[in-house]
Design an enzyme around this catalytic site. Sequence first.
Site, PDB file in Angstrom:
ATOM      1  CD  GLU A 246     -34.287   8.648 -10.595  1.00 16.53           C
ATOM      2  OE1 GLU A 246     -35.200   9.418 -10.953  1.00 16.53           O
ATOM      3  OE2 GLU A 246     -34.139   8.282  -9.416  1.00 16.53           O
TER       4      GLU A 246
ATOM      5  CG  ASP B 272     -34.484  15.507 -10.191  1.00 21.05           C
ATOM      6  OD1 ASP B 272     -35.623  15.492 -10.695  1.00 21.05           O
ATOM      7  OD2 ASP B 272     -34.112  14.705  -9.316  1.00 21.05           O
TER       8      ASP B 272
ATOM      9  CE1 TYR C 285     -31.967  15.586  -5.407  1.00 20.99           C
ATOM     10  CE2 TYR C 285     -34.212  15.914  -6.174  1.00 20.99           C
ATOM     11  CZ  TYR C 285     -32.953  15.388  -6.356  1.00 20.99           C
ATOM     12  OH  TYR C 285     -32.677  14.648  -7.478  1.00 20.99           O
TER      13      TYR C 285
ATOM     14  CG  ASP D 159     -38.103  13.409 -11.070  1.00 21.67           C
ATOM     15  OD1 ASP D 159     -37.610  14.356 -11.703  1.00 21.67           O
ATOM     16  OD2 ASP D 159     -37.721  13.077  -9.927  1.00 21.67           O
TER      17      ASP D 159
END
Length: 491
Positions: free
Chosen positions: A471, A75, A221, A78
């Site tokens: 990120e 995603d 999430y 990571d």
Amino acid sequence: MEMGGGKMIGVMMVMTMVVSVSSQDYGDALTKSILFFEGQRSGKLPSSQRVNWRKDSGVNDGKDVKVDLTGGYYDAGDNVKFNFPMAFTTTLLAWSVIEFGQFMDPDLQNALDAVRWGTDYLLKATTTPGTVIALVGDPFGDHNCWERPEDMDTPRTAYEVNTTSPGSEVSAEIAAALAAASIAFNASDSQYSQTLVFDFADKNRGSYNDAIGRVVCPYYYCDGSGYMDELGWGAAWLYKATNNESYWNYVQYTINNLPKYIKVMNTDGTLSYRDNFAEFGWDTKVAGINVLVSGWVLQEKLDASPFVLDADRFVCTILPESPTKSVTYSPGGLLFKNGPSNMQHATTLSFLLVVYAGYSKRNGRQIQCGDVVVSPDRLVEVAKVNYILGNNPSGMSYMVGYGDKFPNRIHHRGSSLPSMDAHPDRIDCNGGTPYFQTQDPNPNLLTGAVVGGPAPDDSYADSRADVSQSEPATYINAPLVGLLAYFKANS
């Protein structure tokens, strides 16, 4: 992604307060925005792979449940496959192609390949009847390591939702992705699969927060808006793909029975409530439903209530001249709502503005915000992507590899660690820490990645440790693909 519990509600919008002539190379930015997805691939990489510092990874995913779960996307920075935001990414990529594919020229095939890399995996995740795979990996173990995906040795557990522990939001979002992709591919072969997944989501209602909340809540999430918006969103895409009236009836019923407010977590950990019609992202789909459905209710002269009305209200919360504006702006003109990593919604809401501008213009209508009348062209002006591409006080492009100045120390494991070609020996969990801590630029360019973005004062730290700013994420880029295609053809 490593944003903490409030990351899903941060909203930021690309905004130019003063309209100016752009010198941006939208075609170059489009090419790079699509290339980014190849850097996020999991599984065995094809011979056509263009991000050559990435190698095969996660090739044993699914062995614990005896299902081939290789493929899909990591995603963000990571090495976990979170299927809820991955499905949303795939839906938005497909929508980008549906709306603006005609402007993509040679990049169209690469955009379709990016969609297919997502759908091929999502079909695997829905192979077993009565079960949907919601996540592959161990978020806590993974986030405690700074490891290349090619080296990762943290658990690759497959977490599922099923008839006794349902997860309607992730299942319905997968159905939406498959339906949208079938339109993008101009194919009908996936209709059976998407219908089965939606039926599963609808008949076995429940939140995946309850089913697998131990690994997604509160830091990753966790679904904060409930699952009914995903069911409405999935039904809307199924109607668009199949023209089956039962899905249209489902959308109408659902949109009229959603709660008017959603609960969101602020940056400081406190909770607040927002109007649902103004929210859209991987967690909340209401504004997206209203814009998507407005496209056909306007064209077919159907009952526009509440879709067009609420799409108009959404627009009016964003426009700086609107009396019902509910946002703030940085000195450089970037729109903010409370929360970290705001660029994740910047591109998404900009995409909605441009799509809705097209629907409104084709139907000869303007938007009324109190006593302010707004033309469709104004929506396009507000949604310009120039801030992301470098038209900002820092003179920095927030897309890696675009322009002369861009982030060099992004929060991304694969980009920040030596490539397998440069360092064939394994780098273990703790062995990656010095590469995280160094102030050296990342050795591998994750071309096309758009990072979380600057602070409300337009400053940017360019620090791996500042996760909120540095990120990247797949769902930042997915709608940007469509935006850049539009501006490439219309600038």
